[in-house]
Design an enzyme around this catalytic site. Structure first.
Site, short mmCIF file in Angstrom:
data_model
loop_
_atom_site.label_atom_id
_atom_site.label_comp_id
_atom_site.label_asym_id
_atom_site.label_seq_id
_atom_site.Cartn_x
_atom_site.Cartn_y
_atom_site.Cartn_z
N LYS A 134 0.84 -1.22 0.00
CA LYS A 134 0.00 0.00 0.00
C LYS A 134 0.86 1.26 0.00
CE LYS A 134 0.52 1.64 4.29
NZ LYS A 134 0.78 3.00 4.75
N THR A 171 -4.23 5.56 3.32
CA THR A 171 -2.92 6.10 2.92
C THR A 171 -3.01 6.82 1.57
OG1 THR A 171 -1.99 4.17 4.04
CG2 THR A 171 -0.46 5.52 2.79
O1 LIG Z 1 2.44 8.11 6.37
P1 LIG Z 1 2.61 6.80 5.65
O2 LIG Z 1 2.47 6.94 4.18
O3 LIG Z 1 3.84 6.08 6.08
O4 LIG Z 1 1.37 5.86 6.08
C1 LIG Z 1 1.05 5.76 7.42
C2 LIG Z 1 0.28 4.52 7.76
O5 LIG Z 1 0.93 3.37 7.32
C3 LIG Z 1 -1.16 4.55 7.37
O6 LIG Z 1 -1.81 3.38 7.84
#
Ligand SMILES: O=P(O)(O)OC[C@H](O)CO
Ligand SMILES: NC(=O)c1ccc[n+]([C@@H]2O[C@H](COP(=O)([O-])OP(=O)(O)OC[C@H]3O[C@@H](n4cnc5c(N)ncnc54)[C@H](O)[C@@H]3O)[C@@H](O)[C@H]2O)c1
Length: 337
Positions: free
Chosen positions: A190, A247
């Site tokens: 993701k 995300t």
């Molecule tokens: O800020 P990021 O893109 O590392 O995403 C944060 C978390 O994994 C969201 O679940």
């Protein structure tokens, strides 16, 4: 039960707050002594979660031995690519029976291993002592006490259920799962798809494009997870579509924001500088996920395109043209998503 969260970045700090709020005696380990002292004095971590007041009973320490001694629960909250070297430093102080929980969402670039595999190898603990916590959990929202759910995955369901109680608060609701592989693949991929969504929004594309990337990104995630040994249902849950939506949609996401800078024409160096030292895991994991897909002969065109933009200098506009220029195909192929 005594818990220690190893790593005082955004998510480590928010997770330590969740544990304290859930009534668990918790220590937050910081690399820098100066940060530990500031957290103990001010009950805030202004470097990562400015404006959030931490529970008075949450203590910080920069002493590895002091933090880990007698800890029943060790939460690993350092970036994916540094977990191995950190664990090697921590290993001598780990309690034999401790449960290790991984928060990192990435695939190790040097070995293509998932984080639970790295923990098993370096800490020399059996799989059923290792759990993964993952889901739509943007650190700042969780730290503010906004309602959110998460998944705690462990091959030992009984251990997952005990952890579920340890992390359960009025605002943070854990679900259990025994599909560690599916949860870890979901979390790692993701971030790569969020980079793609950021690039698209940086270019100026709207919701149709984002929905297309999220949906086809989910198809890539399901294919890879199934090939590695995960279950499809897991990706229909919080660790899959749930985390993708959070995300890929949120300006709080470091991965999406990093991608948006690239989409607006920034160089990798400029996008890195704008991240102010905070980790966007997808930037490294796009390489390891692409390699994992090659290893299992899984088609992941979005992931591959993100990897080429980040590491081969492919302009975002050319990545878009090449994705749209591919041969047309059915939405679902037999045996494929
Ligand atoms: O800020 P990021 O893109 O590392 O995403 C944060 C978390 O994994 C969201 O679940
Ligand atoms: N921030 C979130 O919203 C969020 C939510 C869920 C999961 N995660 C995942 O949690 C993991 C940690 O993310 P974060 O948000 O806390 O990151 P961060 O960038 O905010 O903080 C990283 C922490 O690790 C430490 N660190 C950095 N490099 C290190 C190294 N080489 N050795 C030891 N420590 C090092 C930093 O000092 C800091 O304490 C990542 O894998 C991320 O994908 C983050």
């Amino acid at each position: 039960m005594r818990a220690v969260v190893m790593g005082a970045g955004s998510w480590g700090t928010a997770t330590a707050k969740v544990l304290s709020d859930a009534g668990t005696d918790t220590t937050l380990w910081c690399r820098r002594e100066e940060l530990a002292e500031r957290i103990n004095a001010s009950h805030t971590n202004s470097d990562y979660l400015a404006g959030i007041t931490l529970p008075a009973n949450l203590t910080a320490s920069s002493d590895v031995a002091e933090a880990l001694t007698d800890a029943d629960l060790v939460v690993c909250a350092v970036p994916a690519q540094s977990l191995r070297s950190n664990l090697a430093d921590w290993r001598a102080h780990l309690n034999d029976d401790a449960t290790l929980v991984s928060l990192a969402k990435g695939i190790e670039t040097s070995t293509l291993m998932r984080m639970s595999e790295v923990i098993a190898e370096v800490a020399e603990v059996p799989d059923d002592q290792i759990a993964v916590l993952t889901g739509p959990n943007l650190a700042r929202e969780v730290a503010e006490g906004q309602p959110a759910a998460t998944v705690i995955a462990c091959t030992d369901l009984g251990r997952a259920e005990r952890l579920q109680q340890t992390f359960n608060t009025g605002y943070f609701r854990p679900y259990t799962n025994t599909d560690v592989i599916g949860c870890e693949i979901g979390g790692a991929v993701k971030n790569v798809i969020a980079l793609a969504c950021g690039m698209a929004s940086g270019v100026g594309f709207g919701q149709n494009t984002l929905a297309t990337i999220i949906t086809r990104g989910l198809a890539e995630t399901i294919r890879l997870s199934a090939a590695v040994g995960g279950q499809i249902e897991t990706l229909a849950g919080l660790a899959g579509i749930g985390d993708l939506v959070a995300t890929c949609s949120s300006p709080l996401s470091r991965n999406r924001t990093f991608g948006a800078h690239l989409g607006q024409g920034a160089t990798m160096e400029e996008a890195q500088a704008a991240a102010s030292g905070q980790v966007a895991e997808g930037v490294k994991s796009c390489t390891s996920v692409t390699a994992l897909a090659e290893k299992y002969q899984v088609s992941m065109p979005l992931t591959e395109a993100v990897n080429r933009v980040c590491h081969d200098g492919l302009p975002v506009a050319d990545a878009v043209s090449s994705l749209l220029g591919r041969k047309t195909k059915p939405e679902f192929l037999p045996g494929e998503s």
